[in-house]
Design a protein around this motif. Structure first.
Motif, PDB file in Angstrom:
ATOM      1  N   ALA A  24      25.679  15.700  29.489  1.00  0.00           N
ATOM      2  CA  ALA A  24      26.397  14.547  28.946  1.00  0.00           C
ATOM      3  C   ALA A  24      27.908  14.730  29.050  1.00  0.00           C
ATOM      4  N   GLU A  25      28.411  15.861  28.632  1.00  0.00           N
ATOM      5  CA  GLU A  25      29.864  16.020  28.592  1.00  0.00           C
ATOM      6  C   GLU A  25      30.462  16.157  29.988  1.00  0.00           C
ATOM      7  N   ALA A  26      29.701  16.701  30.928  1.00  0.00           N
ATOM      8  CA  ALA A  26      30.230  16.858  32.287  1.00  0.00           C
ATOM      9  C   ALA A  26      30.062  15.581  33.105  1.00  0.00           C
ATOM     10  N   CYS A  27      28.952  14.890  32.871  1.00  0.00           N
ATOM     11  CA  CYS A  27      28.644  13.667  33.632  1.00  0.00           C
ATOM     12  C   CYS A  27      29.722  12.602  33.432  1.00  0.00           C
ATOM     13  N   ILE A  28      30.145  12.401  32.195  1.00  0.00           N
ATOM     14  CA  ILE A  28      31.040  11.259  31.949  1.00  0.00           C
ATOM     15  C   ILE A  28      32.471  11.489  32.456  1.00  0.00           C
ATOM     16  N   LEU A  29      32.740  12.676  32.977  1.00  0.00           N
ATOM     17  CA  LEU A  29      34.062  12.897  33.587  1.00  0.00           C
ATOM     18  C   LEU A  29      34.098  12.485  35.054  1.00  0.00           C
ATOM     19  N   GLU A  30      32.959  12.149  35.630  1.00  0.00           N
ATOM     20  CA  GLU A  30      32.892  11.917  37.076  1.00  0.00           C
ATOM     21  C   GLU A  30      33.940  10.934  37.593  1.00  0.00           C
ATOM     22  N   THR A  31      33.982   9.761  36.996  1.00  0.00           N
ATOM     23  CA  THR A  31      34.846   8.713  37.544  1.00  0.00           C
ATOM     24  C   THR A  31      36.312   9.134  37.502  1.00  0.00           C
ATOM     25  N   LEU A  32      36.741   9.632  36.354  1.00  0.00           N
ATOM     26  CA  LEU A  32      38.142   9.998  36.195  1.00  0.00           C
ATOM     27  C   LEU A  32      38.549  11.102  37.169  1.00  0.00           C
ATOM     28  N   LEU A  33      37.728  12.122  37.296  1.00  0.00           N
ATOM     29  CA  LEU A  33      38.068  13.229  38.196  1.00  0.00           C
ATOM     30  C   LEU A  33      38.135  12.751  39.646  1.00  0.00           C
ATOM     31  N   LEU A  34      37.150  11.949  40.032  1.00  0.00           N
ATOM     32  CA  LEU A  34      37.144  11.479  41.423  1.00  0.00           C
ATOM     33  C   LEU A  34      38.326  10.552  41.699  1.00  0.00           C
ATOM     34  N   SER A  35      38.639   9.666  40.765  1.00  0.00           N
ATOM     35  CA  SER A  35      39.770   8.756  40.976  1.00  0.00           C
ATOM     36  C   SER A  35      41.042   9.557  41.236  1.00  0.00           C
ATOM     37  N   ILE A  36      41.281  10.545  40.404  1.00  0.00           N
ATOM     38  CA  ILE A  36      42.516  11.324  40.533  1.00  0.00           C
ATOM     39  C   ILE A  36      42.534  12.105  41.843  1.00  0.00           C
ATOM     40  N   TYR A  37      41.472  12.855  42.102  1.00  0.00           N
ATOM     41  CA  TYR A  37      41.494  13.688  43.318  1.00  0.00           C
ATOM     42  C   TYR A  37      41.461  12.859  44.597  1.00  0.00           C
ATOM     43  N   ASN A  38      40.662  11.790  44.600  1.00  0.00           N
ATOM     44  CA  ASN A  38      40.541  11.032  45.849  1.00  0.00           C
ATOM     45  C   ASN A  38      41.867  10.420  46.274  1.00  0.00           C
ATOM     46  N   TYR A  39      42.648   9.948  45.322  1.00  0.00           N
ATOM     47  CA  TYR A  39      43.929   9.363  45.710  1.00  0.00           C
ATOM     48  C   TYR A  39      45.011  10.421  45.907  1.00  0.00           C
ATOM     49  N   ASP A  40      45.178  11.281  44.924  1.00  0.00           N
ATOM     50  CA  ASP A  40      46.273  12.251  45.000  1.00  0.00           C
ATOM     51  C   ASP A  40      46.142  13.138  46.242  1.00  0.00           C
ATOM     52  N   SER A  41      44.930  13.574  46.532  1.00  0.00           N
ATOM     53  CA  SER A  41      44.756  14.462  47.682  1.00  0.00           C
ATOM     54  C   SER A  41      44.900  13.705  49.002  1.00  0.00           C
ATOM     55  N   ALA A  42      44.584  12.431  49.012  1.00  0.00           N
ATOM     56  CA  ALA A  42      44.810  11.627  50.224  1.00  0.00           C
ATOM     57  C   ALA A  42      46.302  11.569  50.536  1.00  0.00           C
ATOM     58  N   VAL A  43      47.094  11.380  49.505  1.00  0.00           N
ATOM     59  CA  VAL A  43      48.537  11.316  49.711  1.00  0.00           C
ATOM     60  C   VAL A  43      49.086  12.693  50.103  1.00  0.00           C
TER      61      VAL A  43
END
Lengths: 447, 447
Positions: free
Chosen positions: A117-136
């Motif tokens: 439960a505690e790890a699952c609900i972080l999925e969206t936030l972590l992916l949003s941050i890494y997917n954009y920041d690392s693309a740049v």
């Protein structure tokens, strides 16, 4: 800055926890991994950015009363889940590639261990941050590699979402940009900011001379004058005259920059302004920066292509459950898991990761595997840092450390990494099994 | 949500005002215009999104003490500018294309009139919002056009910056998407949210049956089961059995969706689950949605390609000074201005804009010009709405109005607008001079 990051979350994260609470599986110990199956097409390496932002966002990931009221009202959560969310505070462990590190296909950028439960609900936030920041950051790194010692200035805020712009400035700075136009990035992250004037400033005044005098009076002779509003030759000559040859720089924002920079350099020199720099800024990307290596240019301002990842606006990172407790018992051992569907490979089990480096200091492989890392050559660099321990954030570092890490990690790449043409990852990802034997390489280049 | 939007601003906006305050030109009445010189390559129309967000951001554009302290400390502003910023409140007028309206090359999406200083410093924020939001809405509109009556679900939050994701959900909803995965978009903008489960939920459980039973118990038979974690046929059969044929939907997230959807439909029908829907979600874009028209699909979940503008992650909007007072006198008349540099055309003077519509209701031209709009056919639709009057925000509207506007404006386009192949703008932009005569068309298609 923000009250809570808790709703920067996909609806399904909460419905999964709701169902798992009902069936008793919500607190099975679990390991999730964030990784990319491949690099953007033709790219030879990727750059991680977002780790520090993830830690900040994690700290603000709290379900306050207003948030829970919204979720109840829309039947996203039931009573049990609402009660659990009200006390939510991530209590597990997180390891990750730090900001500025390079990544390759399969690199476990972030490993999150806690209850499902505690790890699952972080999925969206972590992916949003890494997917954009690392693309740049990945695009920025190619640009600064092509620019060499000439500074790159990030000025893409106007071309991307207003908060993405702040993150982009941070990511670009990690990947070697000298400064940014974005003031919020200056305030939030300490990124140096820079800027002087746009065409509107010249057009506001009755003459270009009025505009230049106004700017020089306010910002000093060391400022950068934008010289292409009317006639470049006249503007450059005027700028030199008004500063008795001590003008800091001129900016060219249109035209054929290769030819124009040469013409302007000759003009400046002929006028005695040998120390006046030339900054170019019109629709630059890594290819154009490379093409301008031969031109007498002193700095590059980069906007659109930077903040849109230069053709790869997202990294394709995914966040997958790779391991979970065999049963609902508190001490149940972890079991590797992976889905079986077509073309979406993942490898079950919690990973280690290290960069294999030759005795002469050249990166040779990204070695990942299940279990403990092998005792290899002393040049091998462990890539996962412990960022969160028992819920406590322990991985913060100054942005300068990330910037230095990027520079030294990039310097270890083989020279093919810096070809701007499309190619394969500069080093291969090697997967080891629990005995340390190479098992398979799902990330080998095709052909 | 956010304390202040004032630093979502490029450094040069403030140095321009600083210099203009020094030279006495800062308060010349000025008109700035936000527009795109062209559509993204091959696109036939664009969709405006961001207007409502601009009004919200304008309201929070305030320089508080902490903000000014930062700017002073870093020498971005001097005493005079700090004093002026402390009292900043936009006091001018803004007209704009409302959310959901279509745009074409040269359309004056937003017209800002005020002192140079107060209008200039809004540049970055306005462009950031429109460039991203409209890129998403423009892509979304092509997707919903191809989907026809089948609903599209926005689920791209994980692939873009965490706050961009919220804006994307709003923009997609305006352009016809039925719902979004993003919970913050639900809270902030009232976008309907949806979601059920990911593969991790199935993998968490000992068997797929355990996972499905858990989900059905929590979310009811009407839920959508994800059926491609292991074996699609087995999963579909199981889902139907567990619900006695009353399963709401199945989701397919991998494989050849055209073939697979047909197979699954036949299977569902053979099991008697004739009302169970099929949702598909793997890497969809407008082309793939079009290709799936022939498949028995009931809904599309779209992620990456939506939030990255399907190949056009920014609209290329610019914000240009088009008119300013002839002198520093309070009542000085406005003078059109435009820069002269290569390839970056702009037209001086404040514009009107209307959509010329034929008697049969088909859009024929985007008519823009200087001065007053001509008295044309009664079908002509004025496009600029008064949004801010003397600093007061008067242009707010519910999101449903924007959604309806998009649907009716799109319905007026000629049928060529809906070809997915690359092409020219579906209607031409016509520029009229002050006498109402067509003067020139800088935005004509090339060739």
């Amino acid at each position: 800055m923000l009250q809570t990051t808790a709703l920067l979350t996909d609806h399904y994260e909460l419905t999964m926890v709701r169902a798992a609470l009902g069936s008793g599986t919500a607190f099975r110990r679990s390991v999730f991994e964030l990784f990319a199956r491949r690099l953007p097409e033709g790219r030879r390496y990727g750059v991680v950015a977002g780790t520090g932002r993830v830690l900040d966002a994690l700290e603000n990931f709290r379900f306050d009363e207003e948030t829970i009221a919204f979720l109840r009202e829309h039947d996203v959560v039931n009573d049990d889940l609402a009660t659990w969310l009200a006390d939510y505070r991530f209590s597990g462990d997180i390891w990750g590639y730090p900001d500025g590190e390079l990544y390759f296909p399969g690199s476990p950028i972030m490993v999150v261990e806690g209850s499902f439960a505690e790890a699952c609900i972080l999925e969206t936030l972590l992916l949003s941050i890494y997917n954009y920041d690392s693309a740049v950051a990945s695009a920025a790194s190619r640009m600064t590699a092509m620019a060499g010692h000439r500074p790159c200035i990030e000025m893409g805020s106007r071309r991307t979402n207003e908060w993405a712009a702040v993150a982009a400035a941070r990511a670009a700075y990690i990947a070697g940009f000298a400064s940014s136009s974005n003031l919020e990035a200056g305030r939030l992250y300490g990124v140096p900011t820079a800027g002087t004037a746009a065409h509107s400033f010249t057009l506001l005044h009755d003459t270009e001379e009025d505009a230049f005098r106004s700017q020089l009076a306010a910002l000093g002779n060391d400022t950068t004058l934008l010289v292409d509003t009317y006639d470049v030759t006249a503007a450059v000559t005027l700028g030199v005259e008004l500063t008795q040859g001590r003008l800091g720089a001129v900016r060219l924002d249109s035209g054929d920059l290769l030819t124009l920079a040469g013409d302007v350099r000759r003009l400046l020199d002929s006028l005695g302004a040998v120390n006046t720099k030339i900054i170019v800024t019109s629709d630059l990307d890594e290819y154009q920066i490379a093409a301008l290596r031969a031109a007498p240019v002193n700095g590059y301002g980069v906007g659109t292509s930077l903040v849109t990842g230069s053709g790869a606006p997202t990294c394709g990172f995914v966040y997958k459950l790779v391991s979970r407790a065999e049963s609902d018992q508190a001490e149940a051992p972890l079991l590797p898991v992976a889905k079986k569907s077509t073309n979406k490979t993942s490898i079950g089990g919690r990973k280690f990761a290290l960069r294999r480096v030759s005795p002469s200091g050249i990166a040779e492989a990204e070695v990942i595997g299940i279990g403990a890392a092998p005792r290899g050559d002393s040049n091998d660099r462990p890539l996962l840092q412990h960022l969160v321990s028992g819920g406590e954030i322990i991985g913060r570092e100054p942005l300068s450390a990330a910037r230095e890490r990027h520079a030294s990690a990039r310097a270890q790449l083989p020279s093919e990494a810096f070809k701007m043409s499309k190619g394969y990852p500069a080093i291969l990802t090697t997967v080891l099994d629990a005995e340390g034997e190479q098992t398979f390489n799902p990330y080998a280049p095709q052909g």
